[in-house]
Write a protein that holds these residues in place. Structure first.
Motif, PDB file in Angstrom:
ATOM      1  N   MET A   1       0.822  -1.189   0.000  1.00  0.00           N
ATOM      2  CA  MET A   1       0.000   0.000   0.000  1.00  0.00           C
ATOM      3  C   MET A   1       0.870   1.259   0.000  1.00  0.00           C
ATOM      4  SD  MET A   1      -3.220   0.369  -0.098  1.00  0.00           S
ATOM      5  CE  MET A   1      -4.693   0.985   0.554  1.00  0.00           C
ATOM      6  N   ASN A   2       1.935   1.248   0.786  1.00  0.00           N
ATOM      7  CA  ASN A   2       2.816   2.405   0.875  1.00  0.00           C
ATOM      8  C   ASN A   2       3.548   2.637  -0.444  1.00  0.00           C
ATOM      9  OD1 ASN A   2       4.108   4.565   1.946  1.00  0.00           O
ATOM     10  ND2 ASN A   2       5.586   3.388   3.133  1.00  0.00           N
ATOM     11  N   GLN A   3       3.885   1.543  -1.136  1.00  0.00           N
ATOM     12  CA  GLN A   3       4.588   1.664  -2.411  1.00  0.00           C
ATOM     13  C   GLN A   3       3.673   2.286  -3.469  1.00  0.00           C
ATOM     14  OE1 GLN A   3       6.037  -2.019  -3.944  1.00  0.00           O
ATOM     15  NE2 GLN A   3       7.410  -1.035  -5.397  1.00  0.00           N
ATOM     16  N   ARG A   4       2.391   1.969  -3.436  1.00  0.00           N
ATOM     17  CA  ARG A   4       1.440   2.543  -4.382  1.00  0.00           C
ATOM     18  C   ARG A   4       1.353   4.052  -4.189  1.00  0.00           C
ATOM     19  NH1 ARG A   4      -4.227  -0.249  -4.743  1.00  0.00           N
ATOM     20  NH2 ARG A   4      -2.853  -1.878  -5.498  1.00  0.00           N
ATOM     21  N   ARG A   5       1.366   4.494  -2.944  1.00  0.00           N
ATOM     22  CA  ARG A   5       1.329   5.924  -2.642  1.00  0.00           C
ATOM     23  C   ARG A   5       2.591   6.600  -3.158  1.00  0.00           C
ATOM     24  NH1 ARG A   5       0.334   7.579   3.378  1.00  0.00           N
ATOM     25  NH2 ARG A   5      -1.547   6.429   2.911  1.00  0.00           N
ATOM     26  N   SER A   6       3.713   5.923  -3.032  1.00  0.00           N
ATOM     27  CA  SER A   6       4.977   6.459  -3.502  1.00  0.00           C
ATOM     28  C   SER A   6       4.975   6.620  -5.025  1.00  0.00           C
ATOM     29  CB  SER A   6       6.122   5.547  -3.080  1.00  0.00           C
ATOM     30  OG  SER A   6       7.335   6.011  -3.588  1.00  0.00           O
ATOM     31  N   VAL A   7       4.410   5.654  -5.721  1.00  0.00           N
ATOM     32  CA  VAL A   7       4.320   5.738  -7.179  1.00  0.00           C
ATOM     33  C   VAL A   7       3.424   6.902  -7.581  1.00  0.00           C
ATOM     34  CG1 VAL A   7       3.494   4.550  -9.250  1.00  0.00           C
ATOM     35  CG2 VAL A   7       4.828   3.302  -7.564  1.00  0.00           C
ATOM     36  N   LYS A   8       2.299   7.055  -6.909  1.00  0.00           N
ATOM     37  CA  LYS A   8       1.398   8.169  -7.206  1.00  0.00           C
ATOM     38  C   LYS A   8       2.062   9.512  -6.923  1.00  0.00           C
ATOM     39  CE  LYS A   8      -3.023   5.859  -6.498  1.00  0.00           C
ATOM     40  NZ  LYS A   8      -4.262   5.820  -5.718  1.00  0.00           N
ATOM     41  N   ALA A   9       2.797   9.588  -5.833  1.00  0.00           N
ATOM     42  CA  ALA A   9       3.494  10.829  -5.502  1.00  0.00           C
ATOM     43  C   ALA A   9       4.564  11.128  -6.542  1.00  0.00           C
ATOM     44  CB  ALA A   9       4.119  10.735  -4.113  1.00  0.00           C
ATOM     45  N   ASN A  10       5.282  10.114  -6.998  1.00  0.00           N
ATOM     46  CA  ASN A  10       6.301  10.325  -8.020  1.00  0.00           C
ATOM     47  C   ASN A  10       5.686  10.756  -9.344  1.00  0.00           C
ATOM     48  OD1 ASN A  10       8.434   9.703  -6.357  1.00  0.00           O
ATOM     49  ND2 ASN A  10       8.511   7.554  -6.956  1.00  0.00           N
ATOM     50  N   LEU A  11       4.573  10.156  -9.721  1.00  0.00           N
ATOM     51  CA  LEU A  11       3.896  10.566 -10.953  1.00  0.00           C
ATOM     52  C   LEU A  11       3.404  12.003 -10.860  1.00  0.00           C
ATOM     53  CD1 LEU A  11       1.834   7.371 -11.843  1.00  0.00           C
ATOM     54  CD2 LEU A  11       3.719   8.360 -13.143  1.00  0.00           C
ATOM     55  N   PHE A  12       2.826  12.352  -9.731  1.00  0.00           N
ATOM     56  CA  PHE A  12       2.356  13.716  -9.543  1.00  0.00           C
ATOM     57  C   PHE A  12       3.514  14.710  -9.598  1.00  0.00           C
ATOM     58  CE2 PHE A  12       1.509  17.302  -6.679  1.00  0.00           C
ATOM     59  CZ  PHE A  12       0.441  17.875  -7.364  1.00  0.00           C
ATOM     60  N   ALA A  13       4.620  14.378  -8.947  1.00  0.00           N
ATOM     61  CA  ALA A  13       5.786  15.263  -8.952  1.00  0.00           C
ATOM     62  C   ALA A  13       6.352  15.400 -10.359  1.00  0.00           C
ATOM     63  CB  ALA A  13       6.854  14.738  -7.999  1.00  0.00           C
ATOM     64  N   ASN A  14       6.344  14.327 -11.117  1.00  0.00           N
ATOM     65  CA  ASN A  14       6.844  14.365 -12.488  1.00  0.00           C
ATOM     66  C   ASN A  14       5.980  15.274 -13.362  1.00  0.00           C
ATOM     67  OD1 ASN A  14       8.378  13.764 -14.718  1.00  0.00           O
ATOM     68  ND2 ASN A  14       7.393  11.795 -15.100  1.00  0.00           N
ATOM     69  N   TRP A  15       4.664  15.132 -13.268  1.00  0.00           N
ATOM     70  CA  TRP A  15       3.768  15.971 -14.058  1.00  0.00           C
ATOM     71  C   TRP A  15       3.821  17.424 -13.594  1.00  0.00           C
ATOM     72  CZ3 TRP A  15       1.934  15.121 -18.618  1.00  0.00           C
ATOM     73  CH2 TRP A  15       1.795  13.814 -19.063  1.00  0.00           C
ATOM     74  N   LEU A  16       3.978  17.630 -12.314  1.00  0.00           N
ATOM     75  CA  LEU A  16       4.120  18.988 -11.796  1.00  0.00           C
ATOM     76  C   LEU A  16       5.394  19.626 -12.342  1.00  0.00           C
ATOM     77  CD1 LEU A  16       2.964  21.158  -9.878  1.00  0.00           C
ATOM     78  CD2 LEU A  16       4.409  20.154  -8.095  1.00  0.00           C
ATOM     79  N   ASN A  17       6.462  18.860 -12.399  1.00  0.00           N
ATOM     80  CA  ASN A  17       7.715  19.344 -12.954  1.00  0.00           C
ATOM     81  C   ASN A  17       7.547  19.735 -14.426  1.00  0.00           C
ATOM     82  OD1 ASN A  17      10.428  19.936 -13.310  1.00  0.00           O
ATOM     83  ND2 ASN A  17      10.965  17.809 -13.697  1.00  0.00           N
ATOM     84  N   HIS A  18       6.856  18.913 -15.193  1.00  0.00           N
ATOM     85  CA  HIS A  18       6.606  19.242 -16.597  1.00  0.00           C
ATOM     86  C   HIS A  18       5.778  20.521 -16.725  1.00  0.00           C
ATOM     87  CE1 HIS A  18       8.367  15.835 -18.610  1.00  0.00           C
ATOM     88  NE2 HIS A  18       7.730  14.994 -17.800  1.00  0.00           N
ATOM     89  N   GLY A  19       4.760  20.660 -15.901  1.00  0.00           N
ATOM     90  CA  GLY A  19       3.916  21.847 -15.953  1.00  0.00           C
ATOM     91  C   GLY A  19       4.670  23.116 -15.590  1.00  0.00           C
ATOM     92  N   VAL A  20       5.468  23.044 -14.542  1.00  0.00           N
ATOM     93  CA  VAL A  20       6.252  24.209 -14.121  1.00  0.00           C
ATOM     94  C   VAL A  20       7.263  24.574 -15.191  1.00  0.00           C
ATOM     95  CG1 VAL A  20       7.952  25.013 -12.437  1.00  0.00           C
ATOM     96  CG2 VAL A  20       5.879  23.872 -11.662  1.00  0.00           C
ATOM     97  N   SER A  21       7.903  23.582 -15.787  1.00  0.00           N
ATOM     98  CA  SER A  21       8.867  23.843 -16.861  1.00  0.00           C
ATOM     99  C   SER A  21       8.189  24.496 -18.053  1.00  0.00           C
ATOM    100  CB  SER A  21       9.538  22.546 -17.299  1.00  0.00           C
ATOM    101  OG  SER A  21      10.284  21.995 -16.264  1.00  0.00           O
ATOM    102  N   LEU A  22       6.991  24.053 -18.383  1.00  0.00           N
ATOM    103  CA  LEU A  22       6.242  24.633 -19.489  1.00  0.00           C
ATOM    104  C   LEU A  22       5.888  26.089 -19.213  1.00  0.00           C
ATOM    105  CD1 LEU A  22       4.773  24.057 -22.225  1.00  0.00           C
ATOM    106  CD2 LEU A  22       2.761  23.598 -20.845  1.00  0.00           C
ATOM    107  N   VAL A  23       5.400  26.369 -18.025  1.00  0.00           N
ATOM    108  CA  VAL A  23       5.023  27.748 -17.667  1.00  0.00           C
ATOM    109  C   VAL A  23       6.250  28.654 -17.652  1.00  0.00           C
ATOM    110  CG1 VAL A  23       4.123  29.172 -15.781  1.00  0.00           C
ATOM    111  CG2 VAL A  23       2.942  27.077 -16.420  1.00  0.00           C
TER     112      VAL A  23
END
Length: 58
Positions: A1-23
């Protein structure tokens, strides 16, 4: 369960990074173009493209 949360957090951080870079890129491009001028901006873009491709090949 904890690993699933970690994957979701990493995906969110990755997409956030792409969005910030785009802006940042959208707002930085006109500023750099104004400061450098057309010819130097073209050289700057060319150098960045070469650096990007070399990072891809690395």
């Amino acid at each position: 369960m904890n690993q699933r949360r970690s994957v979701k957090a990493n995906l969110f951080a990755n997409w956030l990074n792409h969005g910030v870079s785009l802006v940042i890129g959208v707002f930085l491009m006109p500023y750099v173009l104004h400061i450098l001028g057309d010819a130097q901006y073209g050289s700057w873009i060319f150098i960045n493209a070469i650096a990007g491709y070399s990072g891809l090949l690395y």
